[in-house]
Structure formats: C-alpha cells, structure tokens
Design an enzyme around this catalytic site. Structure first.
Site, PDB file in Angstrom:
ATOM      1  N   TYR A  34       0.795  -1.227   0.000  1.00  0.00           N
ATOM      2  CA  TYR A  34       0.000   0.000   0.000  1.00  0.00           C
ATOM      3  C   TYR A  34       0.826   1.274   0.000  1.00  0.00           C
ATOM      4  O   TYR A  34       0.293   2.353  -0.179  1.00  0.00           O
ATOM      5  CB  TYR A  34      -0.993   0.003   1.173  1.00  0.00           C
ATOM      6  CG  TYR A  34      -2.320  -0.537   0.742  1.00  0.00           C
ATOM      7  CD1 TYR A  34      -3.123   0.203  -0.133  1.00  0.00           C
ATOM      8  CD2 TYR A  34      -2.757  -1.781   1.137  1.00  0.00           C
ATOM      9  CE1 TYR A  34      -4.323  -0.298  -0.579  1.00  0.00           C
ATOM     10  CE2 TYR A  34      -3.965  -2.289   0.695  1.00  0.00           C
ATOM     11  CZ  TYR A  34      -4.741  -1.530  -0.158  1.00  0.00           C
ATOM     12  OH  TYR A  34      -5.927  -2.022  -0.609  1.00  0.00           O
ATOM     13  N   GLU A  60      -2.977 -30.478   9.252  1.00  0.00           N
ATOM     14  CA  GLU A  60      -3.169 -29.693   8.031  1.00  0.00           C
ATOM     15  C   GLU A  60      -4.326 -28.715   8.180  1.00  0.00           C
ATOM     16  O   GLU A  60      -4.243 -27.567   7.781  1.00  0.00           O
ATOM     17  CB  GLU A  60      -3.434 -30.628   6.843  1.00  0.00           C
ATOM     18  CG  GLU A  60      -3.759 -29.846   5.562  1.00  0.00           C
ATOM     19  CD  GLU A  60      -4.120 -30.738   4.390  1.00  0.00           C
ATOM     20  OE1 GLU A  60      -3.882 -31.946   4.460  1.00  0.00           O
ATOM     21  OE2 GLU A  60      -4.659 -30.206   3.409  1.00  0.00           O
ATOM     22  N   ASP A 116      -4.554 -34.587   5.060  1.00  0.00           N
ATOM     23  CA  ASP A 116      -5.562 -35.274   4.258  1.00  0.00           C
ATOM     24  C   ASP A 116      -4.908 -36.361   3.416  1.00  0.00           C
ATOM     25  O   ASP A 116      -3.741 -36.257   3.054  1.00  0.00           O
ATOM     26  CB  ASP A 116      -6.238 -34.283   3.294  1.00  0.00           C
ATOM     27  CG  ASP A 116      -7.205 -33.381   4.025  1.00  0.00           C
ATOM     28  OD1 ASP A 116      -7.491 -33.678   5.198  1.00  0.00           O
ATOM     29  OD2 ASP A 116      -7.655 -32.395   3.422  1.00  0.00           O
TER      30      ASP A 116
END
Lengths: 659, 421
Positions: B164, B250, B302
């Site tokens: 910014y 995870e 997973d």
C-alpha cells in the site's frame, strides 16, 4: 399403423408434413432456405458445364394488396375493427397516448435544458400477425434444363437417393422442390421457370405447381420461346411467405460466406421493398431497398467432384440390398469387384473364400439370401480394406479460400492450409482451413465460418466441431493471438462424400468424431503457425515505436527511489554516523551539496534510455531491412474473350483446348 | 418419552456398530502408549543431536545460493552500497541493472543429503533500459528504498503495508510480494531479516511455554483457539516443554477437535496448524521447536496429493523460497495419517471417500517423480496406492464414526501401533 401411413403418404406429402427437417421451420427461415436452395442449384448448374457462375438473386416484397390482386382476391375493407388482432382497444390507446405525452414532455424539458434532443424513436406499431410475401427470383448462367424434363425436375419429389456416391452441395437433394412445396402451402402461387441450354435456339418457359397428394407436377404453361441473345441458364421465380426483417442478416451472411468459399462466382443480390421511394420518408421504420454485389476474384474453378463407388466399410445392410437390386453385374465376384472401391479381383476372390462354403464367385448375385447378405455385411465390417482416396472430392482449394477471404473481409493477415484426405467410416474427407486477423465488418473475438461441401453452415454454431475446436482446443495465446481482443476469422471447409451432419436441420457437424475433430484442429493450428511469425514481427515493430515511451514512464519512479536512499545516506554521512571512502564519499557530498539531485539522475537515465533506444532501433532496422513502401493491391480482371473450346475433365483440372 | 428413549438406545447401539472392527477394544491403556512415545522421543533426540550437514560441507560440484539471517545494520549497509553502485552507474551514463538470482524451477535442486530443496547460483540481469524488465527493475528499486527506510527506523511492516505504500506502481500485491523475495535473494538475507512479515496464520496449542517479545506464553492456557504463531520469529525465545511429540495438523477443523478434546493432556504434545499451505512464520516456528526441544514431529494431513505436498513444504521447503530452505525446513517429519492405506484399514465408508479428479491424479503422479517422495519407500507405496485406487479422503472422513473418533480411537491406536512413516 405407422407403416400404413408411410405407404399412403407420397414423398411430397411427407416433406410437406415434416418441412422443418429440410429447413423450412418458420416463414423467416423458409425465405432463407429458399434462397440458399436456389443459389446452390444455380452454382451446381454452372459448374456442371465449367462455366464461371454469374448468379443474380432478387427478393421482392409483395404487399397484401398486391398479393391479393395476384391471386385474384378482392381487397376487403375491415368492417368490424374489433374483430382483428391488431385492433387498438380504448384502454390501450389511452396508455399509448399517455406514453407519447410523457415522452414529449421529457423531450421538451431536454430541449429547454439545452441537451441534445434525441431523434424521436419510432413507436412500433402493434405487432401484426399478418403474413408478408416475397417473390424470389434466381437467375444463373448454368446448363439450363432440357425442355421436356422441366416439369418432373420441379414437380415430383423422388424419395430414393441417387445411385453411386458423390460430393454434393445440397443436404437433402430436394433443391427447389421443397421451396415449391412451401410456396404451394403458403401462397398457392405456381413457380415460373425460364430455361435455355447451350446451343439451343429456343428457350423454355414453364409455369407449374405441384400436386402434393399425388406427387406429380401440375402444369399451367409449358412452351418454347425464342432465344435471340443465345442465353443459357435458368431463371426461377417463386412467390412464398417469408420474413425479411428477422432473417435479413442471416441471408446476407449466407451470401457473404458463399462469396468467400466460391470466389470464382459473381453474385448480385437485390432486395426490393414494396413501399415506393417517396413513402420511405414518411414511414417510421422503412425497410430499405438494397443491392449487394459480390464480385468475382478469380477464374480458377475447382474441378467438379467425381462420382465414386461405395467403400466396403461404409455400407449397411439396406445399401447392400439396394446395390444388389440395382447392379448390372451377374455374379458375386463381378459385383464385389465393380460396385465397390478398393476391391480388386484377387481381393474379391479371397473375400468370397472367407465368406464360407455357401458362397462361390460364380453364384448369381441376385439370388443371395438375406442371411448371406448379413454375412457379407459382417465380413465388410471385419475385413481390412485400403482407405478410399480423396480423388473423388472437390475441395475449395487453398488458393480460392485465400482469395475468398481477402476479397470479402479485407483482413490484415491471412493464412490458409489444406489437409490431406482422411477417412471416416469409409468416406474420404478433406479439411481446409483459413485464418484471418482484422478486416472490415469483423467482430472482436472469434468469428467462425463453417463450410460443408462448399456451402456455408449458419445455424447451431455452438455444438459444431469447428466452433468447439476453435474455442476450446486451440491455445490462441501460444500464437500471440488475443482471443478476446483481436478480430479473428476462422474458416474451415470440410468436403466429403458424406458429411456426418447432426441435428434435424443438418446444420452442424458433431464434435464426437475424433478423426474430423483432430483434422480440424491440425488445420487451424497450421494456419496459426503461419501467422505467428508475422504477428511476432508486428509486435516487435510496435514495441519498436513504443519502447522509448514505456521506458521513460518509469524513470521518475526509479530515480526517486535511488535518490531517497542516497539522501538518507548523505544525512547520516554528514552526522558522521557512518564513514564512506573515496568516490562514495564524494558522491554523498555532492548529494548533500545539491550538486547531484534527483533531476541529475533523471537526466542521466533519460540519456541512457535515448542511447539504448537508438541502438536497438538501428539493430532492428538492419534486421528488418529497409522499410517497405505500403503496397497497393492490384487485381487483374480476366479478358472477356469468347473462345470456342473443347473441355476435358479430370479430378484435378479442367483442360480447355482453344480452337 | 418412550419414544425418545428408544431413539437414544438406537443411537447408542449404532454408536457401537459404527466402530465396525471394534478398534476401540484394541486400545491398550494410555500408559503403555505413553511408553512407546517416550521411546520415540528419546530416539529422535539422539538422532537429531548429530548436527545436519551444511551445504558447504558437502562439496557438491555446483555452486549454490543460500541466504542467512542478517542483522538489520548489515541489511542497511548492503542496500546502501548497492544504491551507491547504482547511482555511480547512472551518473556514468550506463543506466543501471540488478543481477537477480533466478528462482525458476530449472535453477533448483533437491539435495538428498540435506533432505531439502536448494537454489543453484544462476542469476539473470534485470536492466532498466529494456521493455521486458523495466517494470520489475523499477519495482525492485522502490522496494529496496522501502526496506532501507524500515531498517533506518527499525520497525516491522506486513507485506500488505508494503504494497500500500505505492499501489500505483505495484498494481497488485502479488507483484510486490514476488519482488520482495527477489530482493532478499539479491541482498542474501532471509525475508524476516528485511523486517517484512506476513500476517499471522498459524496457531499452536499444547504443552509449550515460550516468550513472545518478553511475555511468557503458556500454550495450555490459551483457550481453545490456541496462540497465534508470531509472524516475527525473533520475538520467540525461551521454549520449554514437557511434550513427547509435535503433532502437525493440516486443517483447522481437525486442530479444533484436538484442542477442544485437550488431546495434549492425554498424550503430552504440541499441536500446530498453518490452516493449509504453511506460511514462513509457521515453518520457522516448527523448525525452532524441533531444534530446541528435540521432539519428533508427526503429521496429520488429508489423504490426497495436496496433503502430501503440504508435508513436503514443511519437510524440504517450497520452490518459491528455496533460497532460504536452510532456515525454513524441518527434516524428519513422520507421516502419521490419514494415509491412503488407512482408508481400508479403518474401514472408512465409501460415502466419505471422494473420487480423485484428473488434476488430482496428475498431481499425484507428478509427486511420485519428486525426489523427496522417492527417498521414502513407504511414502511411494502409499502414493501409488492413492493413484491406483483413485480415491481421496479428508481428515474429517473419520467423523463418520462419531466426531470424537479422531481423538479417542484413531490417533491413540496409530500411536500405539507406531503406525507412522
């Protein structure tokens, strides 16, 4: 029960009941299909005698009064207004008047405020369901028709397909007959035909309509007239119900695309409006007269397609039975050898041996039982045959396609490619592609032009193999083409002895045939590759022009960043927080004493950019060579000389012996 | 009322049915599981006591680029000498250019001895006077100036802050972010030594006490959400723990379950998650924990290619940050679950498994080609099984046996059986 109906129904009746199959869905499309059938017949007729086609097509609007007088119906004034659909009830009138008043008020206000006053938009008259009628006339310079055959050529629908196999323009082989059925259904007016054949001293005139129920022509007039100017060709005039306003753009697109794929033909398209000229000014939404000429660009015509025999892998049971019924050959060996391509004598003998003990080469072909025919069919499916050659096909040709694209679109760049013949289910096909960038009357993005057997396909574009391939399987950015911004024209022409059309109207080629899909993809990609180097060159040239500007744009940002660091450093240097040696110290001193400012850096960097730009421009110029002068296109028209010539046809050329 | 009772009974009976192989009954008392964990801890402590080899000690034929943590003052002086040389070059009329180490995949190498990805020393020139690179060069100069300011004032900002400061030039945060990585490569320091941090992403909960900027934090008393991992690793010090292992999770959802069930009280551990792909702070934090506390790291991800990919980023680093892999990677992470073989072993019902998509399968096959997978035969086997069965499952698939199945049955059983790779 169904069977019964089919026996009773004449082919003409069948098509009258199912006219949507042949592209006669609604009045608008009927007008379109009539035009296309007439144009395609005319092209076929001219090409059949190797004459460069000159085709005039005129659509003439016929108002209700005129139409009534044509059919001998007296004009009726409306007595009971409320009986009609377009009658304006009191309530509707109030509403309309209020709306008009409101509109005028805002107009006045805008005018008072000095705003630009919009032209008063036309108040659409309430939609009327009244049919509109058109006279479609198509005149060509083709072969013409033998005097005695004319009634049957128009007034009888034959359901059986032709014996033998050939690349043909039409989709159903119905041609003008379907238009005649439609005119019979919508107006009841007969069709008028003038025709004259080459070398004949007379011309034929025939006025006829069709007896749909009995499927025979109903002849009004059939006579010979004098032919002074030795004109040959045909002129067909037909009055049908149609809709010009909704199908105007389709018809014009069709004509334009036809001009692309047949650049050796000359088309003159005219639309004549019913309202006389002086009325145009009064009418709020006038339909204007128009006349469009598609000029001839070349006199090289593709050779006429040759008739060929079926490939064994392309026949089904019914077709075998029909071939057996129609063959003139006596025994099985001769039948196999002569009625199919790619079956030689020894091959036929081996095939018969493989069929089993019931078969022998000498057996009468007409005595084959249904079971035996099934066996032949099975063997045809399983056995290996050479692929049919593409010699019988007549593609548009890369040269003609290129000229057609240039002539009609005036693109900035164009590339064309012609693939070799390939095979799908025993039918050979050839895919040709063209790719254009820029041009007039071309939308941004992809514009797909599809041709099947050298006629344009306009409907059901979304599902077509060409559209799908162009949209999904070509990575345009690989070839520096911007799919959303550039005006891309994709032209793909597929010719085959049998185009695997999909959909009821035979309006598109399915995407599920991998042979065709991959051939289309290769053809388009080849065009892309040709264009890529040109595009890259053009981008370089543009970069060349814009380099200095885009570099200079960043100078203030870069120099201010570096100068800020230097300034911070010089202040800490002055405070003796940090020590620098030699030229670094000198530089910082210059910064603190304002000898070196941001402006100095900026100036120096700009000088450097200038120098680099000059060097690169020099390098570019040595690479690209001297700038070419803009060239102007010159077209050399053919000499309009009449030669007496003998013509010899071959699949790849026409040989003319000038006497 | 009777109706309700019946329903409850039905529910309880289905509860026992939902544990089809009666895995729960196989569980030994916690004390015996704890014994195996203690053994794991001491084994890991002894193995990690031998310092991993450094890149220079390996004497590899190619040269490599590695960065190190630099003190702020040296960052500042490096920038200043760079700025001086740029200014000299401009004043001499040569324009200016940066020599930027290439971070393309061709310039990266997996070193099996180190078990991480490192950056080779190829670099490209980024001149100002070229249309192709003028933009990047300008942004690089601007970022250098901003970093210089940070070093003068000795403050930290986030990547978003940095973006910014000059939105008009940077246009897009991804541009300023990627140039920031380039700048740390050019200066040869880690991104954290530039005083630019990412916003907090990772969280930690469990048996860990550390000081954050001087404040002592007890991660068992941080409530359910745990303590956000400080984006600035310099603030973290004085780590103490009585945990037996670190559990890397995870997903946020599984982390919540473990935290709420106070899993770390039953089996003393530290639970960490980065909620998906790990950020730099979480990776630094994990490495610091592992090095200082000498704890084994077990991962719960997973059962899909991305789970393994996340594991690999913790383990051997990402390609994007390979120049800093020495500081970011945590070697020797054990794959605890959910592994493709668990799907059948724990009878995970069909409706909880998902078919792998084309891209999933492709990612899986690509992973099989990666060196960090190949070096572990167990992983190769598991991944082969996944690609072959074309099925994937999330950690949440275990919830089909009850929400607490993960903490009460699955994990204890896995630990008891030492079922990690």
């Amino acid at each position: 029960m169904l069977c019964f109906i089919f026996i009773v129904e004449s082919p003409a009746e069948f098509f009258a009941d199912n006219k949507n199959i042949a592209g006669f869905d609604n009045p608008g499309k009927c007008l379109y299909t009539t035009v296309r059938e007439l144009v395609e017949n005319a092209l076929d007729s001219a090409e059949a005698i190797a004459e460069l086609p000159v085709i005039e097509i005129t659509i003439e609007e016929i108002g209700r009064n005129k139409f009534n007088s044509m059919i001998g119906l007296a004009n009726h004034e409306r007595v009971d207004e409320a009986l009609y659909d377009d009658f304006e009830t009191d309530k509707a009138r109030e509403k309309r008047l209020a709306k008009e008043a409101r509109f005028q008020e805002t107009q006045a206000k805008n005018a008072a405020l000095g705003k630009k006053v919009k032209a008063p938009t036309a108040f659409k008259p309430t939609k009327s369901r009244e049919a509109s009628y058109y006279r479609v006339t198509c005149k060509d310079n083709g072969r013409g028709m033998p005097h005695d055959d004319i009634p049957n050529m128009f007034g009888r629908v034959l359901s059986g397909t032709k014996y033998g196999l050939k690349q043909t323009r039409g989709k159903f082989g119905l041609g003008a007959k379907m238009a005649l059925i439609w005119s019979k259904m919508s107006t009841g007016l007969p069709i008028e035909i003038f025709s004259s054949m080459k070398g004949h001293t007379f011309s034929s005139f025939c006025r006829l309509d069709i007896d749909i129920h009995r499927n025979i022509p109903h002849i009004h007039v059939h006579e010979k007239r004098e032919n002074h100017e030795r004109w040959h060709g045909a002129e067909i005039q037909i009055v049908i119900e149609g809709n010009w306003t909704t199908y105007r753009s389709k018809i014009l697109h069709y004509m334009r695309q036809m001009a692309v794929i047949t650049p050796y033909a000359q088309f003159l398209f005219k639309f004549l409006s019913e309202s006389p000229e002086y009325l145009l000014f009064l009418c709020l939404n006038p339909i204007k007269n128009m006349s469009v000429r598609f000029a001839r660009r070349t006199d090289i015509m593709p050779p006429a397609p040759l008739e060929t025999k079926y490939h064994p892998s392309a026949v089904d049971l019914l077709l075998i039975k029909r071939l057996i019924a129609e063959t003139s050959k006596q025994n099985l060996l001769q039948f196999l050898q002569h009625e199919f391509v790619n079956v030689g004598k020894s091959h036929a003998e081996r095939l018969i041996g493989e069929m089993g003990p019931d078969f022998s080469p000498k057996m009468a072909v007409k005595s084959l039982t249904s079971q035996q025919i099934v066996r032949i069919h099975q063997l045809f499916r399983q056995a290996k045959f050479d692929d049919p050659s593409g010699d019988c096909l007549s593609p548009a040709g890369e040269y003609n396609l290129r000229l057609g694209i240039i002539k009609e679109l005036h693109p900035d760049m164009v590339a064309t490619y012609s693939g070799s013949a390939q095979v799908f289910e025993g039918h050979p096909f050839i895919v040709e592609a063209g790719l254009s960038l820029g041009g007039k009357d071309v939308k941004q993005g992809l514009n797909v032009f599809r041709f099947a057997n050298r006629i344009p396909l306009l409907f059901e574009q979304g599902a077509d193999v060409v559209t799908r391939t162009a949209v999904k399987r070509i990575n345009w950015s690989n070839y520096k083409i911007n799919q959303a911004q550039d005006k891309i024209g994709v032209f793909v022409s597929i010719v085959s002895t049998k185009i695997p059309f999909k959909g009821t109207g035979k309006e598109y080629i399915g995407d599920d045939i991998s042979e065709i899909a991959s051939a289309v993809k290769t053809a388009i990609q080849q065009c892309c590759i040709q264009l890529k180097s040109k595009i890259v060159k053009r981008i370089q040239a543009r970069e060349q022009q814009e380099r200095k500007r885009s570099l200079n744009k960043y100078i203030p940002n870069a120099t201010s960043a570096i100068y800020e660091i230097l300034k911070e450093m010089s202040s800490s240097h002055a405070l003796k927080r940090r020590r620098y040696e030699g030229k670094d110290a000198e530089l910082l001193k210059q910064v603190s004493t304002q000898i070196v400012t941001e402006g100095t850096l900026r100036e120096k960097l700009a000088q450097h950019v200038e120098q680099v730009d000059y060097e690169m421009a020099l390098e570019y110029a040595t690479q690209a060579g001297v700038n070419e002068e803009p060239r102007e296109d010159i077209f050399i028209p053919p000499l309009e000389a009449e030669y007496e010539c003998t013509e010899l046809f071959s699949p790849i050329f026409v040989f003319r012996l000038v006497a | 009322m009777a109706d309700k009772k019946k329903r409850r009974r039905a529910a309880s009976s289905s509860d026992s049915e939902s544990d089809p192989l009666h895995f729960k009954s196989k569980l030994k008392p916690d004390s015996s599981i704890l014994q195996t964990l203690t053994a794991l801890k001491s084994a890991s402590a002894s193995s990690s006591s031998s310092r991993p080899a450094s890149l220079s000690s390996l004497n590899l034929p190619t040269a490599f680029r590695e960065v190190s943590d630099l003190p702020l003052s040296s960052v500042q002086s490096t920038i200043e000498s760079l700025a001086l040389s740029l200014a000299h070059s401009i004043l001499a009329g040569h324009g200016f250019s940066f020599s930027v180490p290439s971070r393309a995949s061709a310039n990266q190498l997996y070193v099996p001895e180190l078990d991480r990805i490192v950056l080779k020393d190829k670099s490209s020139s980024r001149p100002f006077a070229s249309v192709a690179s003028v933009r990047k060069t300008t942004i690089t100069a601007r970022i250098l100036q901003l970093i210089h300011q940070l070093s003068l004032k000795n403050i930290h900002v986030t990547k978003r802050d940095l973006f910014y400061t000059d939105v008009k030039l940077f246009q897009d945060q991804s541009q300023s972010d990627s140039i920031l990585d380039d700048v740390s490569c050019i200066l040869g320091c880690t991104r954290s030594s530039l005083n630019v941090v990412a916003s907090e992403k990772g969280v930690v909960v469990g048996r860990l006490i550390f000081s954050d900027n001087g404040d002592m934090i007890d991660c068992t008393k941080m409530g359910m959400g745990g303590k956000a991992i400080p984006p600035n690793i310099d603030r973290v010090a004085d780590m103490q723990s009585d945990a037996l292992f670190i559990l890397l999770v995870e997903k946020d959802a599984a982390y919540m379950r473990l935290a709420e069930d106070r899993f770390y009280n039953r089996f003393p551990c530290i639970i960490v998650t980065a909620k998906g792909q790990p950020d730099v702070a979480t990776r630094l934090f994990l490495r610091k924990m592992k090095n200082e506390l000498k704890l084994p790291v077990l991962a719960l991800v997973d059962s899909d290619p991305y789970g393994l990919k996340i594991l690999s980023v913790y383990g051997c680093g990402s390609k994007n940050m390979s120049y800093d892999s020495a500081n970011l990677t945590t070697p020797d992470i054990k794959w605890l679950g959910v592994r493709p073989s668990d799907l059948d072993k724990y009878k995970i019902p069909e409706q909880c498994r998902l078919p792998m998509t084309e891209t999933d399968i492709k990612t899986g096959k690509d992973l099989l080609e990666e060196d960090f997978v190949k070096k572990n035969p167990g992983w190769v086997e598991e991944l082969n099984l996944m690609v072959k069965s074309k099925q994937k499952a999330e950690i949440q698939a275990l919830s089909s046996f009850g929400f607490q199945y993960l903490t009460e049955v699955y994990l204890p059983l896995k630990l008891q059986q030492k079922d990690w790779l």
